[in-house]
Structures are given as C-alpha cells and as structure tokens.
Design a protein around this motif. Structure first.
Motif, PDB file in Angstrom:
ATOM      1  N   ALA A 182      -1.050   2.711   4.123  1.00 36.18           N
ATOM      2  CA  ALA A 182      -0.542   1.777   5.161  1.00 36.18           C
ATOM      3  C   ALA A 182      -0.614   2.362   6.323  1.00 36.18           C
ATOM      4  CB  ALA A 182       0.991   1.550   4.656  1.00 36.18           C
ATOM      5  N   ARG A 183      -0.441   3.419   6.887  1.00 38.94           N
ATOM      6  CA  ARG A 183      -0.494   3.827   8.239  1.00 38.94           C
ATOM      7  C   ARG A 183      -1.906   3.618   8.733  1.00 38.94           C
ATOM      8  NH1 ARG A 183       1.596   8.863   6.191  1.00 38.94           N
ATOM      9  NH2 ARG A 183       3.704   8.782   6.022  1.00 38.94           N
ATOM     10  N   LEU A 207       0.856  -1.241   0.012  1.00 38.86           N
ATOM     11  CA  LEU A 207      -0.136  -0.057   0.064  1.00 38.86           C
ATOM     12  C   LEU A 207       0.947   1.189  -0.081  1.00 38.86           C
ATOM     13  CD1 LEU A 207      -2.575  -0.975   2.558  1.00 38.86           C
ATOM     14  CD2 LEU A 207      -2.894  -0.772   0.282  1.00 38.86           C
ATOM     15  N   PRO A 208       0.145   2.241  -0.632  1.00 34.98           N
ATOM     16  CA  PRO A 208       1.049   3.625  -0.363  1.00 34.98           C
ATOM     17  C   PRO A 208       1.144   4.143   1.064  1.00 34.98           C
ATOM     18  CG  PRO A 208      -0.810   3.950  -2.117  1.00 34.98           C
ATOM     19  CD  PRO A 208      -0.954   2.434  -1.408  1.00 34.98           C
TER      20      PRO A 208
END
Length: 78
Positions: A33-34, A28-29
């Motif tokens: 992702a966070r 994921l970007p």
C-alpha cells in the motif's frame, strides 16, 4: 442517468487520486500500500493516457453495460 453511471464507475477505478485507489490501498498489505500510494502523483497522467488511447472506454465498457442492464430491467425498458 448514463452520465452519472459513467462518472460513478470512473471514480471507482483503482487509479490514484480516484476513490477506487483508496479502496485498493485499504485492501493491499501495508508494504504494498505504501508503494501504491506513491502512484498518486502520476494518476492524472495515467488517466489522460487511458483516455487518449481509448483503453478507458474498454475498461469501463463491461461494468457499464452490466449496470445499465440492471437499471433498464428495473425500469421495465428491457
């Protein structure tokens, strides 16, 4: 062999804290992702709900059948 296959496929599910979630977070970007990593505290509950509703067996059914077919054909049993 079947137990090991089920456990391996289960571990590859992209549900935190399983290993598949680490792969998903890597793909994921960073911004997504966070947020995805924040799901980790709910991962156990997601797995329990999936087991109780039998959706886990639905999700694992097709890949398990595919891998099982490969192993049986290698062994010459299919």
């Amino acid at each position: 062999i079947m137990i090991n296959l089920v456990l391996a496929l289960l571990n590859l599910l992209p549900i935190p804290p399983l290993d598949g979630s680490r792969i998903m977070a890597w793909l994921l970007p960073d911004a997504l992702a966070r947020y995805y990593v924040l799901l980790e505290k709910y991962g156990f509950y997601i797995l329990v709900i999936m087991m109780m509703t039998e959706s886990l067996s639905t999700v694992l059914g097709v890949p398990l059948g595919f891998v099982k077919g490969i192993f049986l054909s290698i062994a010459g049993l299919q």
